[in-house]
Design a protein around this motif. Structure first.
Motif, PDB file in Angstrom:
ATOM      1  N   GLN A   1      -0.555  88.224  19.536  1.00 55.55           N
ATOM      2  CA  GLN A   1      -0.901  86.875  19.997  1.00 55.55           C
ATOM      3  C   GLN A   1      -0.956  85.894  18.834  1.00 55.55           C
ATOM      4  O   GLN A   1      -0.452  84.769  18.936  1.00 55.55           O
ATOM      5  CB  GLN A   1      -2.248  86.916  20.731  1.00 55.55           C
ATOM      6  CG  GLN A   1      -2.195  87.634  22.069  1.00 55.55           C
ATOM      7  CD  GLN A   1      -3.559  87.984  22.617  1.00 55.55           C
ATOM      8  OE1 GLN A   1      -4.566  87.389  22.217  1.00 55.55           O
ATOM      9  NE2 GLN A   1      -3.611  88.946  23.528  1.00 55.55           N
TER      10      GLN A   1
ATOM     11  N   THR B   1       1.457  82.698  18.073  1.00 53.46           N
ATOM     12  CA  THR B   1       0.878  81.371  17.847  1.00 53.46           C
ATOM     13  C   THR B   1       1.413  80.746  16.569  1.00 53.46           C
ATOM     14  O   THR B   1       1.757  79.556  16.536  1.00 53.46           O
ATOM     15  CB  THR B   1      -0.655  81.472  17.792  1.00 53.46           C
ATOM     16  OG1 THR B   1      -1.140  81.916  19.064  1.00 53.46           O
ATOM     17  CG2 THR B   1      -1.290  80.135  17.447  1.00 53.46           C
TER      18      THR B   1
ATOM     19  N   VAL C   1      -4.698  78.099  16.166  1.00 52.61           N
ATOM     20  CA  VAL C   1      -3.795  76.939  16.165  1.00 52.61           C
ATOM     21  C   VAL C   1      -4.194  75.973  15.057  1.00 52.61           C
ATOM     22  O   VAL C   1      -3.344  75.516  14.272  1.00 52.61           O
ATOM     23  CB  VAL C   1      -3.804  76.231  17.533  1.00 52.61           C
ATOM     24  CG1 VAL C   1      -2.994  74.934  17.471  1.00 52.61           C
ATOM     25  CG2 VAL C   1      -3.248  77.150  18.616  1.00 52.61           C
TER      26      VAL C   1
ATOM     27  N   ALA D   1      -0.085  74.953  21.226  1.00 51.72           N
ATOM     28  CA  ALA D   1       0.502  75.364  19.949  1.00 51.72           C
ATOM     29  C   ALA D   1       1.900  74.805  19.753  1.00 51.72           C
ATOM     30  O   ALA D   1       2.265  74.377  18.663  1.00 51.72           O
ATOM     31  CB  ALA D   1       0.548  76.892  19.873  1.00 51.72           C
TER      32      ALA D   1
ATOM     33  N   TRP E   1       6.121  84.713  23.189  1.00 52.47           N
ATOM     34  CA  TRP E   1       4.724  84.264  23.244  1.00 52.47           C
ATOM     35  C   TRP E   1       4.073  84.764  24.543  1.00 52.47           C
ATOM     36  O   TRP E   1       2.932  85.242  24.536  1.00 52.47           O
ATOM     37  CB  TRP E   1       4.654  82.743  23.182  1.00 52.47           C
ATOM     38  CG  TRP E   1       3.263  82.184  23.078  1.00 52.47           C
ATOM     39  CD1 TRP E   1       2.610  81.797  21.947  1.00 52.47           C
ATOM     40  CD2 TRP E   1       2.341  81.949  24.163  1.00 52.47           C
ATOM     41  NE1 TRP E   1       1.339  81.340  22.251  1.00 52.47           N
ATOM     42  CE2 TRP E   1       1.154  81.429  23.605  1.00 52.47           C
ATOM     43  CE3 TRP E   1       2.416  82.132  25.542  1.00 52.47           C
ATOM     44  CZ2 TRP E   1       0.054  81.085  24.387  1.00 52.47           C
ATOM     45  CZ3 TRP E   1       1.307  81.799  26.324  1.00 52.47           C
ATOM     46  CH2 TRP E   1       0.149  81.276  25.740  1.00 52.47           C
TER      47      TRP E   1
ATOM     48  N   HIS F   1       0.919  87.500  25.057  1.00 50.00           N
ATOM     49  CA  HIS F   1      -0.320  87.091  25.721  1.00 50.00           C
ATOM     50  C   HIS F   1      -0.447  87.665  27.128  1.00 50.00           C
ATOM     51  O   HIS F   1      -1.297  87.219  27.906  1.00 50.00           O
ATOM     52  CB  HIS F   1      -0.387  85.561  25.796  1.00 50.00           C
ATOM     53  CG  HIS F   1      -0.651  84.903  24.471  1.00 50.00           C
ATOM     54  ND1 HIS F   1       0.336  84.711  23.532  1.00 50.00           N
ATOM     55  CD2 HIS F   1      -1.796  84.400  23.934  1.00 50.00           C
ATOM     56  CE1 HIS F   1      -0.182  84.112  22.467  1.00 50.00           C
ATOM     57  NE2 HIS F   1      -1.467  83.932  22.676  1.00 50.00           N
TER      58      HIS F   1
END
Length: 272
Positions: free
Chosen positions: A62, A66, A126, A211, A229, A233
């Motif tokens: 994750q 990010t 972030v 992000a 991504w 997640h």
């Protein structure tokens, strides 16, 4: 005088013996296999590219996703992503730590006392990634100088030499999470969660936008970044399926990677 038994009695006895043996054998094999059936693995992620493979915990995947998304929003080259990964691998093993040396916290172990931000801000991946890149782009020739030198210019660490050994893994991660190498990120988490309600997919896109900025798919590379991504997640947002460009990832322990089929277009990543 020995007792005599009828054929019927003998037949019944044989049947009982055969059934008893069959049940015993069945129980033996069931008990023997029970530990294997119960040994459901923990959630995991893998990254596989022509340059090699890396195994990750879901949190590490994750954070990797990010970092790549923030870099894309800032329109930074892949070299910047490689430097960020190598730095994060050394500083936190790509984890959002709530502790560190003195007041260091977060993915990059940034310090409130050195002006990076508040402790709460620095534990937002972030925010922390944006601060790292903002400092990196000020380093002269950061794209061309040795990775450890560029990372050290940002971090001002006591052991700047330690970033270099992570360059190989950092390049593999960057190739995958920037979307340059399609279908390279795979994750799995234990079943049992209900199918994703629409709100979950909506929340995933909302957090991605934080992000990445716009979640519009303008190129196939960007589409694969969004797909990577989303897979990274998947556990967090209870995603069971991600489809893009004629390929589908599913949360299936028996399938290692992406399969053909699913979303045919290149303009949208499907989540469910």
């Amino acid at each position: 005088m020995r007792p005599r038994f009828s054929r019927g009695v003998i037949t019944i006895a044989i049947i009982v013996i055969v059934l008893a043996v069959g049940i015993s054998v069945g129980l033996y094999h069931l008990l023997k296999s029970a530990p294997r059936l119960a040994a459901v693995p923990d959630a995991y992620c893998t990254v596989n590219t022509p340059g090699g493979g890396v195994s990750l915990l879901p949190e590490q995947a994750q954070i990797s996703a990010t970092i790549a998304a923030v870099a894309a929003r800032r329109r930074l080259p892949e070299r910047a992503v490689v430097i960020a990964y190598a730095t994060a691998l050394q500083e936190s093993k790509l984890q959002n730590l709530g502790f560190g040396d003195r007041d260091s916290v977060g993915v990059f172990q940034q310090r409130e006392s050195q002006g990076w931000g508040t402790k709460k801000q620095l534990q937002d991946p972030v925010y922390a990634t944006n601060k790292f890149f903002a400092a990196l782009v000020k380093v002269k020739n950061y794209r061309k100088i040795p990775l450890a030198e560029a990372a050290q210019a940002v971090q001002r660490s006591a052991g700047g030499y330690a970033y270099a050994p992570h360059e190989s893994d950092a390049k593999i991660l960057a190739a995958a999470f920037t979307g340059r190498v399609p279908q390279s990120v795979h994750c799995w988490y234990p079943p049992g969660k209900t199918p994703t309600p629409k709100a979950k997919a909506t929340e995933a896109r909302k957090q991605l936008a934080r992000a990445l900025g716009s979640v519009a798919i303008t190129t196939k590379k960007r589409g694969w970044l969004v797909a990577a991504w989303s897979v990274a997640h998947a556990e967090k947002y209870a995603l069971n399926r991600v489809g893009y460009s004629g390929a589908t990832w599913s949360n299936n322990l028996e399938v290692e990677g992406w399969e053909a089929g699913g979303a045919a277009g290149d303009q949208r990543v499907e989540l469910s």
